[in-house]
Structure formats: structure tokens, C-alpha cells
Design a protein around this motif. Sequence first.
Motif, mmCIF file in Angstrom:
data_model
loop_
_atom_site.group_PDB
_atom_site.id
_atom_site.type_symbol
_atom_site.label_atom_id
_atom_site.label_comp_id
_atom_site.label_asym_id
_atom_site.label_seq_id
_atom_site.Cartn_x
_atom_site.Cartn_y
_atom_site.Cartn_z
ATOM 1 N N LEU A 6 0.671 -1.468 0.442
ATOM 2 C CA LEU A 6 0.070 0.303 -0.066
ATOM 3 C C LEU A 6 0.859 0.784 -0.236
ATOM 4 C CD1 LEU A 6 -2.934 -1.347 2.049
ATOM 5 C CD2 LEU A 6 -2.859 -1.349 -0.760
ATOM 6 N N GLU A 7 2.422 0.889 -0.032
ATOM 7 C CA GLU A 7 2.287 2.385 -0.127
ATOM 8 C C GLU A 7 2.413 2.946 -1.555
ATOM 9 O OE1 GLU A 7 6.944 2.129 0.739
ATOM 10 O OE2 GLU A 7 6.599 0.992 3.008
ATOM 11 N N SER A 8 2.360 1.772 -2.683
ATOM 12 C CA SER A 8 2.097 2.881 -4.047
ATOM 13 C C SER A 8 0.658 3.866 -4.106
ATOM 14 C CB SER A 8 2.376 1.353 -5.290
ATOM 15 O OG SER A 8 1.911 1.941 -5.749
ATOM 16 N N ASP A 9 1.292 4.808 -4.318
ATOM 17 C CA ASP A 9 -0.001 5.286 -4.211
ATOM 18 C C ASP A 9 -1.264 5.333 -5.118
ATOM 19 O OD1 ASP A 9 0.978 7.460 -2.232
ATOM 20 O OD2 ASP A 9 2.476 8.213 -4.605
ATOM 21 N N GLY A 10 -0.900 4.788 -6.521
ATOM 22 C CA GLY A 10 -1.747 3.653 -7.476
ATOM 23 C C GLY A 10 -2.743 2.521 -6.647
ATOM 24 N N LEU A 11 -1.355 1.527 -6.520
ATOM 25 C CA LEU A 11 -2.196 1.118 -5.880
ATOM 26 C C LEU A 11 -3.506 0.864 -4.967
ATOM 27 C CD1 LEU A 11 -2.184 -2.290 -6.449
ATOM 28 C CD2 LEU A 11 -1.001 -2.832 -4.788
ATOM 29 N N ARG A 12 -2.870 1.716 -3.342
ATOM 30 C CA ARG A 12 -3.655 1.692 -2.638
ATOM 31 C C ARG A 12 -4.954 2.605 -3.337
ATOM 32 N NH1 ARG A 12 -0.287 4.928 -0.250
ATOM 33 N NH2 ARG A 12 -0.890 7.145 -0.327
ATOM 34 N N THR A 13 -4.933 3.562 -3.989
ATOM 35 C CA THR A 13 -6.019 4.407 -3.731
ATOM 36 C C THR A 13 -7.253 3.332 -5.160
ATOM 37 O OG1 THR A 13 -4.784 6.966 -4.276
ATOM 38 C CG2 THR A 13 -6.641 6.522 -6.097
ATOM 39 N N ALA A 14 -6.513 2.407 -5.795
ATOM 40 C CA ALA A 14 -7.350 1.062 -6.243
ATOM 41 C C ALA A 14 -8.092 1.561 -5.444
ATOM 42 C CB ALA A 14 -6.604 0.434 -7.022
ATOM 43 N N VAL A 15 -7.631 0.389 -4.250
ATOM 44 C CA VAL A 15 -7.345 -0.495 -3.908
ATOM 45 C C VAL A 15 -8.850 0.090 -2.815
ATOM 46 C CG1 VAL A 15 -7.268 -1.949 -1.138
ATOM 47 C CG2 VAL A 15 -5.873 -2.533 -2.953
ATOM 48 N N LEU A 16 -8.403 1.265 -2.026
ATOM 49 C CA LEU A 16 -9.391 2.232 -1.295
ATOM 50 C C LEU A 16 -11.119 2.138 -2.060
ATOM 51 C CD1 LEU A 16 -6.684 4.629 0.194
ATOM 52 C CD2 LEU A 16 -8.785 2.529 1.539
ATOM 53 N N ASP A 17 -10.796 3.095 -3.159
ATOM 54 C CA ASP A 17 -11.539 3.050 -4.738
ATOM 55 C C ASP A 17 -12.580 2.051 -3.912
ATOM 56 O OD1 ASP A 17 -12.893 4.987 -6.463
ATOM 57 O OD2 ASP A 17 -12.729 3.707 -7.880
ATOM 58 N N LEU A 18 -12.338 0.390 -4.626
ATOM 59 C CA LEU A 18 -12.982 -0.729 -4.694
ATOM 60 C C LEU A 18 -13.669 -0.548 -3.216
ATOM 61 C CD1 LEU A 18 -13.127 -2.993 -6.277
ATOM 62 C CD2 LEU A 18 -11.711 -4.308 -5.165
ATOM 63 N N ALA A 19 -12.545 -0.826 -2.248
ATOM 64 C CA ALA A 19 -13.308 -1.228 -1.068
ATOM 65 C C ALA A 19 -14.993 0.293 -0.719
ATOM 66 C CB ALA A 19 -12.677 -0.945 0.343
ATOM 67 N N ALA A 20 -14.928 1.071 -1.064
ATOM 68 C CA ALA A 20 -15.973 2.153 -1.042
ATOM 69 C C ALA A 20 -16.748 1.944 -1.861
ATOM 70 C CB ALA A 20 -14.924 3.856 -1.746
ATOM 71 N N ARG A 21 -16.033 1.670 -3.131
ATOM 72 C CA ARG A 21 -17.267 1.050 -4.288
ATOM 73 C C ARG A 21 -18.432 0.025 -3.546
ATOM 74 N NH1 ARG A 21 -16.147 2.375 -10.205
ATOM 75 N NH2 ARG A 21 -14.954 4.566 -9.817
ATOM 76 N N ALA A 22 -17.400 -0.377 -3.236
ATOM 77 C CA ALA A 22 -17.910 -1.913 -2.525
ATOM 78 C C ALA A 22 -18.867 -2.004 -0.642
ATOM 79 C CB ALA A 22 -17.355 -3.288 -1.964
#
Length: 76
Positions: A6-22
Motif C-alpha cells: 500500500l506504499e504505492s500511491d496508485g495501488l492504494r488509491t485503487a484498493v480504497l476506491d474498490l472498497a468504497a464502491r463495495a
Amino acid sequence: MWHGALESDGLRTAVLDLAARARGRAFVASGVSFARRREQRLDLLADLVERHLDVEALLRVARRGPGRVPVIGPHE
């Protein structure tokens, strides 16, 4: 394998976006760079260490060991 993922800004953003959408919510990234923020925190820590600790004494102990240290026995 996952350590630091999750240090990767892009990956962290994608994971948090996916979790929020869920959860039916929207996620808005802060735009803060993880690497830049970590560097700022480490700089602050280094400044505090230099200001409040005897760095030369710590380095001597790290290089040579603590030397003779008194031993405190069990309390009776």
C-alpha cells in the motif's frame, strides 16, 4: 509479499476506491505522496534525535558496547 504493497500511491488509491464502491460510497484520494510524506516524517525524527539525544554517545555504544554496566539484583 504484501508488506509495503500500500506504499504505492496508485495501488492504494485503487484498493480504497474498490472498497468504497463495495460499500456504495465514493473515495477521493488526498493526493499526498506516500514516499514524500514518509521522507518528511523521517526528517522530523532525525531532527528530534539530533536535538534531544547525545548521538555521539549512542554511536560509541553501538560501536563498542555499553562497557561496564552495574547489575541490579532481585528485590527482596
